[in-house]
Design a protein around this motif. Structure first.
Motif, PDB file in Angstrom:
ATOM      1  N   LEU A  72     -84.219 -65.550  20.204  1.00  0.00           N
ATOM      2  CA  LEU A  72     -85.187 -64.491  19.920  1.00  0.00           C
ATOM      3  C   LEU A  72     -84.633 -63.512  18.890  1.00  0.00           C
ATOM      4  O   LEU A  72     -85.336 -63.111  17.953  1.00  0.00           O
ATOM      5  N   SER A 102     -84.624 -64.889  15.536  1.00  0.00           N
ATOM      6  CA  SER A 102     -85.968 -64.955  14.939  1.00  0.00           C
ATOM      7  C   SER A 102     -86.465 -63.591  14.478  1.00  0.00           C
ATOM      8  O   SER A 102     -87.581 -63.475  13.955  1.00  0.00           O
ATOM      9  N   TYR A 160     -86.640 -60.634  16.472  1.00  0.00           N
ATOM     10  CA  TYR A 160     -87.191 -59.730  17.478  1.00  0.00           C
ATOM     11  C   TYR A 160     -86.240 -58.571  17.742  1.00  0.00           C
ATOM     12  O   TYR A 160     -85.014 -58.714  17.682  1.00  0.00           O
ATOM     13  N   ASP A 161     -86.828 -57.411  18.034  1.00  0.00           N
ATOM     14  CA  ASP A 161     -86.066 -56.188  18.276  1.00  0.00           C
ATOM     15  C   ASP A 161     -85.210 -56.332  19.529  1.00  0.00           C
ATOM     16  O   ASP A 161     -85.643 -56.882  20.541  1.00  0.00           O
ATOM     17  N   THR A 215     -86.666 -55.077  22.797  1.00  0.00           N
ATOM     18  CA  THR A 215     -87.648 -55.994  23.387  1.00  0.00           C
ATOM     19  C   THR A 215     -86.946 -57.080  24.182  1.00  0.00           C
ATOM     20  O   THR A 215     -87.332 -57.407  25.310  1.00  0.00           O
TER      21      THR A 215
END
Length: 322
Positions: free
Chosen positions: A280, A283, A285-286, A289
């Motif tokens: 993730l 990719s 994502y923060d 998150t």
């Protein structure tokens, strides 16, 4: 024989206190085991007669002769802290000064996307579905094993994970690619539930608080385990015969077999959770998150996956390749 005026035995007191604090049956078994080993190691002396020297001697014995890991040694210490503070109600200042074993700081083992596919493609049936859920949602092994029917919301595409680590609830995604497989599995699970109902054995485990609040919930479909055991068993606390959730060791063995057949790395169920987080972040994502999806209390815990991404010269390209 114990009478009304006879105080309960030490281990009965330990179990009673653990249940009052709503600790799991696993914790109960582990704590009782460590306390027994502590007492036996010191010649069956009463814990009230012992102090810091005996505790440190026992922990040293575990490390030097038993060659246990730092986490196991700390688990033994936690058991003894519980015994003195919660059961014997003895306030001993030295307890707070006993040094916990320092756990080595290692980067988590992570699989590449190709390696994950190589493992998952070799799994099918219930274990294949569970392994895909571990990677697709970031759940811990026992969080997946303990999922109940009501915890999955197909319309919203999410899974509610209850009583995760630290007794916290959180929400993670339900992968679109798994919806059809999970719905098909639930149809089979419903048929098993209907059979158990006809036998009068559809009751499922609920905590004492939930049983008092919802007296009929234990036999309702919504509260059933999604991944049930293949047979009935006796609840070690209540003595009630019922169908518990699937034994996690079966999933562990299935994943181990798939790993050995598919890749050369060492991997286990928790490796899929590590891979979920790393992929993730990779990719874009923060990290906050990802922290929420994993259920980490501190973002520093989640930050370790950024080190995995930077492994190999911290992302710097070697001058030899320029």
């Amino acid at each position: 024989m114990q009478t009304e005026n006879t105080p309960p035995k030490l281990f009965d007191q330990v179990r009673e206190r653990i249940r009052v604090k709503h600790y799991s049956i696993r914790t109960e078994k582990q704590y009782v085991q460590w306390i027994k080993r502590f007492i036996l190691y010191h010649g069956k002396r009463y814990p009230q007669e012992m102090g810091v020297a005996e505790v440190e001697a026992f922990l040293t014995h575990l490390a030097v002769e038993g060659k246990v890991s730092a986490s196991t040694q700390n688990q033994a210490l936690s058991s003894l802290l519980f015994l003195y503070k919660e059961v014997l109600l003895i306030d001993l200042p030295w307890l707070n000064n006993v040094v916990r074993a320092k756990q080595p700081q290692r980067l988590p083992n992570v699989l590449t996307r190709t390696e994950v596919r190589a493992v998952l493609v070799r799994m099918s049936g219930v274990y294949g579905l569970m392994a895909n859920l571990l990677y697709g949602t970031g759940m811990r092994l026992m969080e997946c094993v303990r999922l109940r029917v009501k915890d999955v919301d197909f319309e919203r595409g999410e899974i509610l994970i209850r009583d995760g680590k630290g007794t916290k609830d959180r929400v993670t995604m339900l992968p679109e690619s798994l919806k059809a497989s999970l719905q098909a599995h639930l149809q089979q699970r419903r048929a098993l539930f209907d059979d158990d109902t006809r036998l009068g054995k559809a009751s499922v485990y609920l905590s004492d608080a939930l049983e008092r609040k919802y007296p009929n919930a234990s036999t309702e479909w919504a509260w059933q385990y999604i991944f049930p055991s293949g047979s009935f068993s006796l609840d070690p606390r209540s003595g009630v015969e019922r169908r518990h959730h699937i034994d996690e060791k079966l999933l562990q063995r299935a994943i181990k077999k798939a790993v050995q057949a598919g890749i050369t790395k060492l991997a286990m169920p928790h490796t899929l959770r590590h891979s979920f987080a790393t992929h993730l972040l990779d990719s874009g994502y923060d990290i906050r998150t990802v922290q929420e999806l994993l259920g980490h209390k501190d973002v520093q815990t989640t930050m370790i996956y950024t080190h995995v991404l930077n492994k190999g010269g911290r992302g710097v390209r070697s001058p030899l390749d320029m």
